[in-house]
Write a protein that holds these residues in place. Structure first.
Motif, PDB file in Angstrom:
ATOM      1  N   GLY A  84      19.836  -9.652   8.483  1.00 19.69           N
ATOM      2  CA  GLY A  84      20.575 -10.740   7.848  1.00 19.69           C
ATOM      3  C   GLY A  84      19.817 -11.338   6.679  1.00 19.69           C
ATOM      4  O   GLY A  84      20.415 -11.710   5.664  1.00 19.69           O
ATOM      5  N   ALA A  85      18.496 -11.416   6.779  1.00 21.62           N
ATOM      6  CA  ALA A  85      17.686 -11.942   5.677  1.00 21.62           C
ATOM      7  C   ALA A  85      17.763 -11.033   4.463  1.00 21.62           C
ATOM      8  O   ALA A  85      17.905 -11.498   3.327  1.00 21.62           O
ATOM      9  CB  ALA A  85      16.237 -12.111   6.125  1.00 21.62           C
ATOM     10  N   VAL A  86      17.708  -9.729   4.675  1.00 15.75           N
ATOM     11  CA  VAL A  86      17.777  -8.780   3.559  1.00 15.75           C
ATOM     12  C   VAL A  86      19.154  -8.840   2.894  1.00 15.75           C
ATOM     13  O   VAL A  86      19.266  -8.920   1.665  1.00 15.75           O
ATOM     14  CB  VAL A  86      17.457  -7.353   4.055  1.00 15.75           C
ATOM     15  CG1 VAL A  86      17.751  -6.323   2.980  1.00 15.75           C
ATOM     16  CG2 VAL A  86      16.006  -7.266   4.488  1.00 15.75           C
ATOM     17  N   GLY A 118      20.341 -16.036   5.849  1.00 16.80           N
ATOM     18  CA  GLY A 118      20.641 -14.794   6.560  1.00 16.80           C
ATOM     19  C   GLY A 118      19.825 -14.638   7.819  1.00 16.80           C
ATOM     20  O   GLY A 118      20.331 -14.160   8.844  1.00 16.80           O
ATOM     21  N   PHE A 119      18.560 -15.031   7.779  1.00 17.38           N
ATOM     22  CA  PHE A 119      17.703 -14.941   8.957  1.00 17.38           C
ATOM     23  C   PHE A 119      18.233 -15.836  10.073  1.00 17.38           C
ATOM     24  O   PHE A 119      18.355 -15.415  11.230  1.00 17.38           O
ATOM     25  CB  PHE A 119      16.270 -15.335   8.585  1.00 17.38           C
ATOM     26  CG  PHE A 119      15.271 -15.079   9.670  1.00 17.38           C
ATOM     27  CD1 PHE A 119      14.684 -13.843   9.800  1.00 17.38           C
ATOM     28  CD2 PHE A 119      14.920 -16.075  10.555  1.00 17.38           C
ATOM     29  CE1 PHE A 119      13.758 -13.597  10.799  1.00 17.38           C
ATOM     30  CE2 PHE A 119      13.998 -15.848  11.559  1.00 17.38           C
ATOM     31  CZ  PHE A 119      13.415 -14.600  11.681  1.00 17.38           C
ATOM     32  N   VAL A 120      18.570 -17.059   9.717  1.00 19.67           N
ATOM     33  CA  VAL A 120      19.064 -18.011  10.725  1.00 19.67           C
ATOM     34  C   VAL A 120      20.414 -17.561  11.282  1.00 19.67           C
ATOM     35  O   VAL A 120      20.625 -17.549  12.503  1.00 19.67           O
ATOM     36  CB  VAL A 120      19.161 -19.425  10.117  1.00 19.67           C
ATOM     37  CG1 VAL A 120      19.891 -20.377  11.034  1.00 19.67           C
ATOM     38  CG2 VAL A 120      17.773 -19.950   9.801  1.00 19.67           C
ATOM     39  N   ILE A 121      21.328 -17.180  10.410  1.00 22.73           N
ATOM     40  CA  ILE A 121      22.669 -16.796  10.859  1.00 22.73           C
ATOM     41  C   ILE A 121      22.625 -15.514  11.684  1.00 22.73           C
ATOM     42  O   ILE A 121      23.285 -15.417  12.729  1.00 22.73           O
ATOM     43  CB  ILE A 121      23.610 -16.655   9.656  1.00 22.73           C
ATOM     44  CG1 ILE A 121      23.870 -18.028   9.040  1.00 22.73           C
ATOM     45  CG2 ILE A 121      24.923 -15.999  10.055  1.00 22.73           C
ATOM     46  CD1 ILE A 121      24.598 -17.983   7.712  1.00 22.73           C
ATOM     47  N   GLY A 122      21.850 -14.517  11.244  1.00 20.76           N
ATOM     48  CA  GLY A 122      21.763 -13.264  11.994  1.00 20.76           C
ATOM     49  C   GLY A 122      21.210 -13.462  13.396  1.00 20.76           C
ATOM     50  O   GLY A 122      21.748 -12.939  14.376  1.00 20.76           O
TER      51      GLY A 122
END
Length: 78
Positions: free
Chosen positions: A14-16, A57-61
């Motif tokens: 998600g971060a990527v 993205g990191f948090v949501i993933g």
């Protein structure tokens, strides 16, 4: 333990993806608003969009996996 590892993998993916998408979107928006003189608006979009997109993205993933993925129940032992 498997759920946590899957959440970490999803958070990294998600971060990527989030970093790339938000950087592209902000570069397009900033260029449309302020013009494309020497690419400065696009570079501003990338320098703002990459870290914000990566964090979001990191948090949501990770949250999606931890919140919605439930492991299958183990069969009863007889």
């Amino acid at each position: 333990m498997g759920r946590v590892l899957l959440a970490i993998a999803a958070a990294l993916l998600g971060a990527v993806v989030g970093a790339g998408l938000l950087a592209m979107a902000l570069a397009i928006i900033f260029t449309a608003v302020w013009g494309g003189f020497e690419g400065s608006a696009a570079m501003g979009g990338v320098t703002v969009g990459l870290p914000l997109g990566a964090i979001a993205g990191f948090v949501i993933g990770g949250w999606l996996v931890l919140h919605f993925w439930k492991p299958a129940p183990k069969p009863p032992v007889s």
